[in-house]
Design a protein around this motif. Structure first.
Motif, mmCIF file in Angstrom:
data_model
loop_
_atom_site.group_PDB
_atom_site.id
_atom_site.type_symbol
_atom_site.label_atom_id
_atom_site.label_comp_id
_atom_site.label_asym_id
_atom_site.label_seq_id
_atom_site.Cartn_x
_atom_site.Cartn_y
_atom_site.Cartn_z
ATOM 1 N N GLY A 66 29.107 47.162 -2.712
ATOM 2 C CA GLY A 66 27.818 45.840 -1.905
ATOM 3 C C GLY A 66 28.694 44.914 -2.790
ATOM 4 O O GLY A 66 28.595 45.368 -4.746
ATOM 5 N N ALA A 68 26.798 41.465 -4.630
ATOM 6 C CA ALA A 68 25.491 41.037 -4.754
ATOM 7 C C ALA A 68 25.784 39.606 -5.799
ATOM 8 O O ALA A 68 25.816 39.747 -6.949
ATOM 9 C CB ALA A 68 24.410 41.934 -4.863
ATOM 10 N N ALA A 164 28.433 51.444 -2.734
ATOM 11 C CA ALA A 164 27.726 51.555 -1.663
ATOM 12 C C ALA A 164 27.883 52.482 -0.605
ATOM 13 O O ALA A 164 28.521 53.232 -0.494
ATOM 14 C CB ALA A 164 27.393 50.408 -1.131
ATOM 15 N N LEU A 168 25.692 49.138 4.558
ATOM 16 C CA LEU A 168 25.943 48.085 4.787
ATOM 17 C C LEU A 168 27.177 47.394 5.350
ATOM 18 O O LEU A 168 26.909 46.210 6.018
ATOM 19 C CB LEU A 168 26.791 47.276 3.411
ATOM 20 N N GLU A 196 26.336 41.169 0.113
ATOM 21 C CA GLU A 196 24.672 42.166 0.488
ATOM 22 C C GLU A 196 23.903 40.772 0.822
ATOM 23 O O GLU A 196 23.777 39.560 -0.062
ATOM 24 C CB GLU A 196 24.331 42.476 -0.526
ATOM 25 N N SER A 197 22.908 40.634 1.732
ATOM 26 C CA SER A 197 22.194 39.343 2.156
ATOM 27 C C SER A 197 22.452 38.380 2.583
ATOM 28 O O SER A 197 21.748 37.344 1.754
ATOM 29 C CB SER A 197 20.961 39.432 0.765
#
Length: 203
Positions: A66, A68, A164, A168, A196-197
């Protein structure tokens, strides 16, 4: 005469053998910077930034990481980091991005090598030594056999990278897929960096 013949035969055999080994070398993995179109238990279909939809096989042991958002304050002396960078006339490197690893991933991809995120770009993975924070930061990145001085501009993306799960891997996620190519051209994922996001992995 017979001994010379045997020696010549041996040398020829070694030469052909070495050539055979060279021909049998595994091709370099393929790196796809892409967006996920669909995902199943066994496959991932993505559209690369430059290209058409591509399907990649997902083995059970594929590694998912992941990515971020982080901040420049997360880079500290002793941190293990990676940085895609461009060479500067004074011999230093200008960071295009910096990704900060957790302690559990220290040693991942250690060293200095060519990269493909921009023309003439490189990737350096190592431990931060000297660090001066001012309008970004300047840091020394050390790895076995060498070190690089890297200038990190204030606007350079800083991200964290963590182990992760496949959770995801969702529609629309931005990814970097490292894949091997099997006989017949089938791509098999080795690792997948997932933003992510909604983040696009900058490396």
């Amino acid at each position: 005469m017979m001994r010379r013949h045997h020696l010549a035969t041996l040398v020829l055999g070694l030469t052909l053998g070495a050539g055979g080994i060279a021909l049998a070398q595994t091709p370099a993995p393929t790196r796809l910077r892409a967006t996920i179109d669909s995902v199943t238990a066994a496959t991932l279909t993505v559209t690369p930034r430059k290209g058409s939809p591509t399907t990649v096989q997902l083995p059970a042991n594929v590694r998912v990481l992941g990515i971020a958002l982080a901040k420049i304050g997360d880079i500290k002396p002793g941190s293990y980091i990676g940085t895609a960078a461009a060479p500067q006339p004074d011999g230093t490197l200008k960071a295009l991005e910096v990704h900060v690893f957790p302690p559990s991933m220290t040693g991942s991809g250690v060293g200095f090598r060519q990269w493909d995120s921009a023309p003439n770009s490189t990737m350096t993975n190592g431990t931060v030594g000297d660090l001066v924070v001012s309008h970004g930061c300047t840091m020394t990145v050390k790895y076995p056999g060498g070190e690089k001085t890297v200038v990190v501009p204030e606007d350079a993306p800083i991200v964290s990278i963590e182990p992760a799960t496949r959770a995801l891997l969702v529609l629309g996620a931005h990814v970097i897929v490292l894949a091997s190519k099997a006989a017949g051209g089938t791509l098999i994922a080795i690792s997948i960096n997932v933003g992510e996001s909604g983040l696009t992995p900058p490396m």
